[in-house]
Each structure stands twice: as C-alpha cells, then as structure tokens.
Design a protein around this motif. Sequence first.
Motif, mmCIF file in Angstrom:
data_model
loop_
_atom_site.group_PDB
_atom_site.id
_atom_site.type_symbol
_atom_site.label_atom_id
_atom_site.label_comp_id
_atom_site.label_asym_id
_atom_site.label_seq_id
_atom_site.Cartn_x
_atom_site.Cartn_y
_atom_site.Cartn_z
ATOM 1 N N PHE A 187 40.621 47.349 32.743
ATOM 2 C CA PHE A 187 40.192 47.721 34.092
ATOM 3 C C PHE A 187 40.626 46.685 35.120
ATOM 4 C CE2 PHE A 187 37.308 49.593 31.009
ATOM 5 C CZ PHE A 187 37.394 50.935 31.358
ATOM 6 N N PHE A 188 40.519 45.403 34.759
ATOM 7 C CA PHE A 188 40.943 44.349 35.670
ATOM 8 C C PHE A 188 42.459 44.359 35.824
ATOM 9 C CE2 PHE A 188 42.025 39.975 36.847
ATOM 10 C CZ PHE A 188 41.155 39.770 37.903
ATOM 11 N N ASN A 189 43.173 44.504 34.716
ATOM 12 C CA ASN A 189 44.636 44.470 34.755
ATOM 13 C C ASN A 189 45.213 45.608 35.582
ATOM 14 O OD1 ASN A 189 47.421 45.372 33.142
ATOM 15 N ND2 ASN A 189 47.190 43.173 33.435
ATOM 16 N N GLU A 190 44.493 46.713 35.661
ATOM 17 C CA GLU A 190 44.984 47.857 36.430
ATOM 18 C C GLU A 190 45.003 47.566 37.926
ATOM 19 O OE1 GLU A 190 44.583 52.367 35.330
ATOM 20 O OE2 GLU A 190 42.800 51.760 36.466
ATOM 21 N N VAL A 191 44.042 46.781 38.416
ATOM 22 C CA VAL A 191 43.988 46.480 39.849
ATOM 23 C C VAL A 191 44.537 45.091 40.176
ATOM 24 C CG1 VAL A 191 42.098 48.078 40.338
ATOM 25 C CG2 VAL A 191 41.566 45.722 39.677
ATOM 26 N N VAL A 192 44.616 44.210 39.162
ATOM 27 C CA VAL A 192 45.192 42.868 39.344
ATOM 28 C C VAL A 192 46.227 42.670 38.228
ATOM 29 C CG1 VAL A 192 44.711 40.402 39.651
ATOM 30 C CG2 VAL A 192 42.944 42.093 40.203
ATOM 31 N N PRO A 193 47.421 43.238 38.375
ATOM 32 C CA PRO A 193 48.411 43.205 37.286
ATOM 33 C C PRO A 193 48.809 41.784 36.918
ATOM 34 C CG PRO A 193 49.015 44.829 38.962
ATOM 35 C CD PRO A 193 47.895 44.025 39.528
ATOM 36 N N LEU A 194 48.843 41.519 35.623
ATOM 37 C CA LEU A 194 49.205 40.202 35.119
ATOM 38 C C LEU A 194 50.618 39.808 35.513
ATOM 39 C CD1 LEU A 194 48.646 37.711 33.361
ATOM 40 C CD2 LEU A 194 49.318 39.067 31.366
#
Length: 277
Positions: A98-105
Amino acid sequence: MTLMPLIFAAIMSVTCHGWISTTNLVPLKSHIPPTSNTHNLQLKGSLLEEPDNQFGRMTYWDESYRESLVQNDDHDGSKNDTETFSWYCGWNDELEPFFNEVVPLEQNPTVLIPGIGNDACIRDMFDSGYHRLSAFDYAPEGVECAKRMFGPQRLQLMDDLLVADARDLPYDDASFDAVLDKGTLDSIFLSGGKDKVLARKHLGMAVSELARVVKVGGVVFSVTAACVDAVQQSFDEYNELKGCCWKQIRDGSLYITEDGYTSNNVDATMLVWERIK
C-alpha cells in the motif's frame, strides 16, 4: 517478561509513542552521540502543559523503552539488539504494497518517520530499499532502541535519527517526499487525556508541521486505529483554514492494490493525503 506486550494491550485503547521533546537534536552522520542535555523550546501557542494521561509523558515511555534495553543487555556488559515490536502492522505483505503504491521505491524518496521507537516494521522497510529515512522519537530511550534495532551499518545509510518534537520539527520546509505515521498522530491526540480542546490543538500543531515539511506532491501516509476520526478531522480543519492544502487519496475504505492486496488485511485504518499546494 518485558513490558512491551503489556504496553501494546493498553495502547489498543490509548496509543502513544513519540511526539514532544525538549532534547538537543543530533544527526546520525555527525557520528556524535545524542546528548541528554535539555533546553526549552518555544512551542507554538506556548503549550507546555503536562499531559494528564501517562501515555503522553516522556518519563513513562523512557522507562518502558529502558526496560526493553536493560533486558537485552548481555551478561558480559555488551549490547545486543533491543526487543522489537510492530505498531498496528508489519511491513512485508502488510503495509509495503500500500505504501509502495503511493510512494514508489524506484523514485528514491525521502521519508520522515515520526515516533520510531522499537518498531521493527521500519527496519524491514529500510531493508526493502527505503534508505533515505529521517526518523525521530519523543523519548530519548526510544531513539536508543531504534539505534540498536538498526545497527551501525544501517545507521550509516540513514539520513538521521533524532529526539524531536512533532509540534515543532527541526527540519527545513519542503524536506520530504513522504511521511509514514504509525500511530503517532493517534498518540498526540490521546495524550491530551480528558482535555479534548488541548488534544485537538496538539494534533493540529503536528498536522501543520507535516504540511510545512512535506513537499508539494508529497504524501502523508497515516496508519491509525485509536483516533481515526480525530486524525481525519485535523486534516479537514487544516484544509478549511489554509484553503485545500491536502487532497485525500485514501480514506480508509476497502481498497485493493493492483497486485491484489486488500486493505482489510491491515489491522488498522490507512489514511493518505497528497500535498497539492
């Protein structure tokens, strides 16, 4: 037996792990050990009232973290990793998709972590590739727990790890691409105890500081359980005051990522705002 399982049981009704401090701030990369000297911060609104709830007091959390540190000292006097605990949820296959979807690594974002303490989720987040982390905690012993949890090699790669005050952050304007809050906004509100006016004021100060340090286009990702309505209201009120600074992109309703992860697998509510101006 350590205090942390007992503390977490209490926190499901009253949550707190890192928000106000009057302690000097030392970045990791200076290689200078944090000092315990204190100074008075001129906080917005001069809100220096002692919380009437123990979960809002530095002494309570310092003692709790200290217990974890003491019980993890080796008998020969050396130090090993502190006991860890993931607040609300873990990272792998829980919060990460969920985090990676809005803050891409792949964008190599700068991420602020309020109230880090001994949350193993943040260490796992770092190990997954989010290395440009700046983290802080209200309690000096919470920072010590985080230092032991991360270890010297990870600490060399982090941006900084500070004792800091969420209502009066030591960072420059527009410093971060994202903030990951795991219950710290909850704790700020709940530490006000019976005085809900003071609780809302404290929370509003923290939200105002997040608006200051997050870049336009950046996000605040809040994992909340104890005070979902209060956190939502504080962002709404900031928008009313400042003229729509935040655009909400996750409102806590059921959500499925493109990879098929469902938000109801995270035992908390995920609220996400993008800073649009």
